[in-house]
Design a protein around this motif. Sequence first.
Motif, PDB file in Angstrom:
ATOM      1  N   ALA A  79       0.831  -1.207   0.000  1.00 33.35           N
ATOM      2  CA  ALA A  79       0.000   0.000   0.000  1.00 33.35           C
ATOM      3  C   ALA A  79       0.864   1.255   0.000  1.00 33.35           C
ATOM      4  O   ALA A  79       0.536   2.257  -0.655  1.00 33.35           O
ATOM      5  N   ARG A  80       1.990   1.207   0.731  1.00 32.62           N
ATOM      6  CA  ARG A  80       2.879   2.370   0.774  1.00 32.62           C
ATOM      7  C   ARG A  80       3.474   2.643  -0.592  1.00 32.62           C
ATOM      8  O   ARG A  80       3.532   3.794  -1.049  1.00 32.62           O
ATOM      9  N   ALA A 107       0.839   4.082  -2.886  1.00 29.18           N
ATOM     10  CA  ALA A 107       0.526   5.465  -2.535  1.00 29.18           C
ATOM     11  C   ALA A 107       1.641   6.414  -2.953  1.00 29.18           C
ATOM     12  O   ALA A 107       1.386   7.523  -3.449  1.00 29.18           O
ATOM     13  N   GLU A 108       2.886   5.975  -2.777  1.00 27.16           N
ATOM     14  CA  GLU A 108       3.999   6.831  -3.174  1.00 27.16           C
ATOM     15  C   GLU A 108       4.021   7.037  -4.685  1.00 27.16           C
ATOM     16  O   GLU A 108       4.259   8.142  -5.172  1.00 27.16           O
ATOM     17  N   ALA A 125       1.467   6.959  -6.647  1.00 25.66           N
ATOM     18  CA  ALA A 125       0.352   7.854  -6.983  1.00 25.66           C
ATOM     19  C   ALA A 125       0.737   9.308  -6.735  1.00 25.66           C
ATOM     20  O   ALA A 125       0.428  10.198  -7.542  1.00 25.66           O
ATOM     21  N   ASP A 126       1.419   9.568  -5.623  1.00 30.74           N
ATOM     22  CA  ASP A 126       1.865  10.930  -5.330  1.00 30.74           C
ATOM     23  C   ASP A 126       2.865  11.417  -6.373  1.00 30.74           C
ATOM     24  O   ASP A 126       2.812  12.577  -6.814  1.00 30.74           O
ATOM     25  N   SER A 179       2.673  15.274  -0.747  1.00 27.64           N
ATOM     26  CA  SER A 179       1.240  15.407  -0.502  1.00 27.64           C
ATOM     27  C   SER A 179       0.912  16.773   0.090  1.00 27.64           C
ATOM     28  O   SER A 179      -0.088  17.394  -0.283  1.00 27.64           O
ATOM     29  N   PRO A 184      -4.397  11.658   4.025  1.00 30.09           N
ATOM     30  CA  PRO A 184      -3.345  10.729   3.569  1.00 30.09           C
ATOM     31  C   PRO A 184      -2.042  10.900   4.341  1.00 30.09           C
ATOM     32  O   PRO A 184      -1.335   9.922   4.602  1.00 30.09           O
ATOM     33  N   GLU A 216      -2.388   9.307   7.793  1.00 29.65           N
ATOM     34  CA  GLU A 216      -2.356   7.845   7.707  1.00 29.65           C
ATOM     35  C   GLU A 216      -0.926   7.335   7.562  1.00 29.65           C
ATOM     36  O   GLU A 216      -0.548   6.333   8.168  1.00 29.65           O
ATOM     37  N   ARG A 217      -0.115   8.020   6.736  1.00 30.15           N
ATOM     38  CA  ARG A 217       1.277   7.592   6.567  1.00 30.15           C
ATOM     39  C   ARG A 217       2.055   7.775   7.869  1.00 30.15           C
ATOM     40  O   ARG A 217       2.869   6.935   8.243  1.00 30.15           O
TER      41      ARG A 217
END
Length: 276
Positions: free
Chosen positions: A20-21, A24-25, A27-28, A129, A175, A178-179
């Motif tokens: 997931a990390r 997400a990275e 996507a950023d 982010s 977000p 959460e990180r």
Amino acid sequence: MSADAEVPTPASRRLVLDHARVVAEQADRHAVTLESMLAILRSTRLDDTAARTMAIDLATTALVGLRMATDQQRTSLLEPVVGAFARLRNDLRPLVRFGDLEVQFVEPPTTGRALPGAVAHAARAIVRSAVLAFVDKGETTKVRIQWDCDGLNLLIGIRDDGQGDLTAKDDSLRPIAERVSALDGTLSVSATPGWGSSLDIRLPLDPPAEPEPLVDAVEFSAREREVLKLVVAGARNNAIAEQLGISGNTVKFHVSNLLRKTGATSRAELAALARS
């Protein structure tokens, strides 16, 4: 179905969180690239040909960088804090160069402790982010980014010159929160109306120690371990007695010992402790 099949193991949970990390990275990183491309294409300082050429170069560089980053994530365990910060500056360079945002980077000390890969990745994702959140508000013209390291934690400070109305409950910070939480860190938000908002983040460099499994933390006999396993599976005393070939009273005796040794007050609590 067995209890082992129903309860995810710590190793499987780590794999899910790591995946997931990474997603997400990425996507950023894509969001920053797209925002930078838009800044290039909208720039009044570039003609159409130059803008298209630079946008293509940016996209190509982003693709190459994505492949390299994926390889590095698989092989790299530690990143020097200065090198990790340099990668952040490189991530944000197109947005700073072609957008209307002024970013001040405060370099971390060169003697800072190397960052675990997960911390370095999360720190860059957090900053990206935050910058994108400030840009989306359309009020920010300047952002100050500072990293420091106290030997135990990576300390991140991000400040903008917006309206100063940011709060910890802002959806754009979810977000980030959460990180930070995933790494057992802390996030604080402060704002002064008309003067801007600040994010102060602490990320531990060492992961929190995983709790010792109950069967290792408490001294059980071999028979007590067998009874505990069946209790966790949801078996009642009669079923446990039949499966282990012992009397119902003997099962009650072992369950009583398990409750006493673990401090649990019920079978449900005992099972929950064993699963955690």
